[in-house]
Scaffold this active site. Structure first.
Site, PDB file in Angstrom:
ATOM      1  CE1 TYR B 434       0.737   0.176   4.458  1.00 24.76           C
ATOM      2  CE2 TYR B 434      -1.496  -0.575   4.826  1.00 24.76           C
ATOM      3  CZ  TYR B 434      -0.262  -0.223   5.306  1.00 24.76           C
ATOM      4  OH  TYR B 434      -0.031  -0.277   6.652  1.00 24.76           O
ATOM      5  CD  GLU B 435       0.611   6.392   1.177  1.00 27.01           C
ATOM      6  OE1 GLU B 435      -0.422   5.978   1.739  1.00 27.01           O
ATOM      7  OE2 GLU B 435       0.675   7.500   0.597  1.00 27.01           O
ATOM      8  N   GLY B 436       1.428   2.924  -2.619  1.00 25.81           N
ATOM      9  CA  GLY B 436       2.283   2.761  -3.799  1.00 25.81           C
ATOM     10  C   GLY B 436       3.124   1.508  -3.665  1.00 25.81           C
ATOM     11  CD  GLN B 441       6.850   3.998  -2.985  1.00 31.31           C
ATOM     12  OE1 GLN B 441       7.510   5.023  -2.940  1.00 31.31           O
ATOM     13  NE2 GLN B 441       5.540   3.973  -2.820  1.00 31.31           N
TER      14      GLN B 441
END
Lengths: 593, 593
Positions: B434-436, B441
């Site tokens: 999650y969060e990319g 990344q």
């Protein structure tokens, strides 16, 4: 829901183009013509894909239940077990006199991969039975063989292996389970065993437990451990089932994965048992079949990785997200399939090159076992014994990592259970632990196997690599550069690590043991490098012949190039770590961790 | 049952001996004297160990339930949430005018680690609220701030972030959720969002959803996405709660871990929403707080690794199995504790050196964020933006691997749920996604951040490393050899990789993107190497002073030496892979995977 298609084509290629099994001078191998193995693999693949795979999620979600001492397996397992038996798969490599088909290990390893990939938890019921029956075959009296083997080979009765106790797993010398001799020649077995896979269930009429226990008055420690046959139901002289024995399942463990297999706490309360093999030689009897058993667990690492990979490929081709940075590949759609993205490919190539290399490694190992058992080849036995901890430890560590990579391809969909990718990682995780945790494998490799028979087997391995390079180099620059040079460099790293151990391990064994995990991994990489060099050679030959599936052979070469360029160089890092020695590893007092 | 003790001493050392926060010229930092931060850390540690940690297993076992649209959190969560609020922890870094304490990021990161380590699923309810409130603080109208912030800062109301839809996660330009303008200035929001953490629950009176949606007629793709505030209950002018809005939880996802957090499918059915920030600038608004949010997720990787490590150490000291090969350490016992074995130490040192290095990295990152926000330092902002994907991707990949290593120490006991080690791996797994997802990344790092502002920030990073080595070398041979030389070599590898991208990425961007994951990891190793060099310097200085806990500082040096010798050299392998280019990665047609 995940799917699984058995890699029959790849196995056929390995058996016939790489390993050339039907030409090998091993008893039974002459029968292994391509048509014959093809028919077996097709049938096994069908059972795996159509019967076992659809139950994999069921097993994970439902798990097993224990009620009033009775364990129920997940819906459908009983029926699938009957289909597995009806197909004759349980006895595939057992002697014909006990109802088996006497096929070599290389065939049972091939079909074993399919079953394990399709449903590891299910396949363990059969796998444990195989292990127990093998021990009875190797060490049982004629009477014991006649009593148990026909039923176990058919999987009408299943088997278990009882080693671990709450306070001891690796160090079995501390075991407390007792076996007291009775007047009738039997023993009364009392104690508690834990982590007993398939310890109790509803798939078979009887369960034959092999139990390690100490006969009071025997030697201390591991030298006082004996092995016993303890059936769930006693067997009458006519072979019919008698009274229930004093053994019961006290608890099912809640586990991270393999929910479909019943992991039991087994309580032995004056249970009637019979000595298997000699008194106090229980460990030796239990570990006779060690190479096969650990090969089987290493194969599980490959199997879960391949099953997860197949689904990750499907998803990567299907999921539309973002655009190929070099130009849209699906211009009419809202986005390109994520397989266009280099980092997705990198992860998929890691998985593909691992799975196909590992498959070759497993089958090669199986041919060595066959050579040892069927042709009495002691060198083959020594070589496969050396590589057994590598097969088990490296393939399960890497196999697990590959399932994590497959799961990652799915993004958030990999984390929810709906897509089934979490199960592959959770199931694969156990293979790093059971049948000797991977740290113990590394210890076995560096602390025992390396020096065995004066280091003869590791020298033989290095010779094998060296000779392969020598015999196959010099005629094709691309192959030399892409395959042989990386293999040579990696093998040199491995030798340098061995040399470091020799020079520094005598004065301080911790200098060797601190590098054991790295050595196991670099050994594994060299083995897979050797496999890819052999596969590359076979693919080149097939392409030169110009017949067959050109794309298949080209893909093999491309996948091999990837392994050689991106994975094999890991040996250098492992060597660096090994050569840094024990000082940094051992520096801290326990209190300062 | 696992335990957790907050590493307050380590944080104090990092804040005051390594980062020297109270001397830094950043507004608010002068207050951060050791007594002050010590008191905060102690209180936070108490809450973490005594309240949150005991609920971690409960949350995993019970999970959340959905019945008639109502989601119930696990037993004890509500009470713990009230204690967290009463301690003022939810508003620790928010402005005082909204009820916060205006403490810097470096303090909230420190205490955030404790909470996350003790109970990640629980802490996410607060974490999501923090993210949503931060977005309102940055982009909301005065009215919106007054309406929502006091309640959200106090966690009387919680918040969510709604980005993902079934068919799009990374590629949000494909989003279908619509927001149609209404006559009263509000919007009618309709669509389905998935994977919404803390989307519905019973911990707060109201839930403020931040929802990305498209205003019909706007630009195509990602440029037509706007951000909306959609409260669960509409808020009356006097601040009291009004009617239920048209938003509901349709389903809770079954997940691999973080069971204590409700991961919801959220259905918006003409829900009333208000534009937050500007039309079509939703992504910009959503990502204003990106650096902090991703720092927070990277921190979760560290937090789970450290919590798992603490328990692995306990087990390794307690579990008796086998003997120290150099002589028994517990001769009166039946065996030695397994912490005597080199391979167990190797695994523990991997974990320890990672966790302590990562902690320094997180806190350093936090000081850069503070510098950027509080002192308007654009260079600091550029540097932390560059490192954000490294913090998130490297620390969560590695953090997960460390939880797997911790679990492995337990052998079979690590696989059963009873000991709690499986939960650490299952919970840590989500942070890679999650969060990319971490592949994204790596893409952000190599495809965007490296070249940002003409490559200025990556050059600044290299200068920083170079200057550190220059300023601190030459006076202590051992330190030079053990710390600075490895750091120099690793930094050189990283520069060579950057050079490879520059020379080969222009002609074929895949040459850069095929190495993005390796580059992210090698960058991470260099950052942790830099941290260990700084820690080593501080420990040396403290030892020279001769005051304080000598053993603590010696342990720091020993742990740093381990990282430098065994982990940092990974950069060479990553460089080899990068320099092998895109050819082997991109060779196959999609059909041949």
């Amino acid at each position: 829901m995940p799917r699984y298609i058995a890699p029959t084509k790849d196995i056929q290629f390995l058996l016939h183009d790489v390993l050339n099994v039907s030409e090998a001078e091993i008893p039974g191998y002459a029968d292994l013509e391509a048509d014959f193995t093809g028919a077996i693999l097709e049938e096994a693949g069908k059972l795996a894909s159509e019967v076992l795979q659809p139950l994999n999620t069921t097993g994970d979600v439902e798990g097993c239940t224990l009620e009033n001492g009775v364990v129920r397996t997940p819906t459908g397992f009983k029926d699938a077990f009957e289909q597995m038996k009806a197909g004759g798969w349980s006895g595939i490599d057992f002697p014909e006199e006990y109802g088996g088909q006497n096929l070599p290990q290389v065939v049972s390893s091939a079909v074993g991969e399919f079953f394990s990939a399709a449903n590891q938890a299910f396949t363990m019921y059969q796998g444990l039975t195989h292990g127990a029956a093998s021990a009875i075959l190797a060490h049982g009296s004629e009477d014991q063989k006649q009593t148990y083997l026909p039923k176990m080979v058919a999987c009408d009765w299943t088997g278990t292996m009882n080693l671990t106790e709450p306070h001891c797993g690796t160090d079995l010398g501390m075991m407390r389970t007792k076996a007291e001799p009775q007047d009738d020649g039997s023993y009364s077995v009392t104690g508690q065993k834990i982590f007993i896979s398939a310890g109790e269930h509803d798939l078979a009429d009887n369960i034959i437990h092999l139990v390690l226990a100490k006969i009071p008055g025997g030697p201390d420690g591991i030298k006082g451990v004996s092995l016993f046959i303890v059936p769930k139901f006693l067997v009458n002289e006519d072979g019919s089932l008698g009274a229930r024995n004093g053994v019961s399942c006290g608890k099912l463990e809640e586990k991270m994965g393999i929910h479909g297999n019943a992991t039991c706490v087994m309580n032995y309360d004056g249970a009637k048992g019979w000595l298997l093999g000699e008194e106090h030689k229980g460990m030796r009897a239990m570990f006779t079949m060690m190479n096969e058993a650990r090969l089987g667990v290493g194969m599980q690492g490959l199997a879960q990785a391949d099953a997860a990979y197949q689904n990750a490929v499907d998803y990567a081709k299907d999921r539309l997200q973002g655009r190929d940075v070099t130009g849209a590949k699906n211009p009419d759609g809202p986005a390109d399939p994520i397989i266009v993205h280099p980092d997705v490919r990198r992860a998929l190539m890691d998985q593909k090159s691992f799975a196909e290399g590992a498959r070759a490694f497993i089958l090669w190992g199986a041919t060595l076992i066959d050579k040892a058992h069927r042709a009495g080849d002691k060198d083959a036995d020594g070589l496969v014994s050396l590589m057994t901890p590598v097969i088990k430890g490296f393939l399960t560590d890497q196999g697990y990592d590959m399932t994590v990579k497959a799961q990652q391809i799915y993004g958030g969909h990999g984390y929810i259970e709906e897509w089934g990718m979490s199960q592959y990682t959770r199931d694969a995780r156990i293979a790093m632990i059971y049948e000797g945790a991977n740290g113990v494998q590394a210890l076995d490799l560096v602390g025992r196997k390396l020096a065995q028979d004066g280091g003869k087997h590791v020298m033989a391995f290095f010779d094998l690599v060296k000779n392969f390079i020598k015999e196959n180099g010099g005629s094709d620059d691309a192959y030399d550069k892409e395959f042989l040079e990386p293999l040579k460099a990696a093998s040199k790293d491995l030798q340098a690590a061995g040399m470091y151990f020799m020079q520094n391990g005598m004065s301080n064994p911790n200098n060797a043991l601190s590098g054991s995990n790295d050595f196991m991994h670099m050994f594994g990489h060299v083995c897979l490098g050797l496999m890819w060099a052999q596969i590359g050679k076979a693919a080149k030959a097939a392409l030169a012949e110009g017949t067959g599936d050109t794309e298949f052979f080209e893909t093999k070469l491309a996948t091999g190039r990837y392994y050689m360029a991106r994975q094999l160089p890991a040996t250098a890092l492992h060597l660096t770590r090994i050569q840094s020695g024990a000082d940094t590893v051992m520096a801290l007092d326990a209190a300062n961790f």
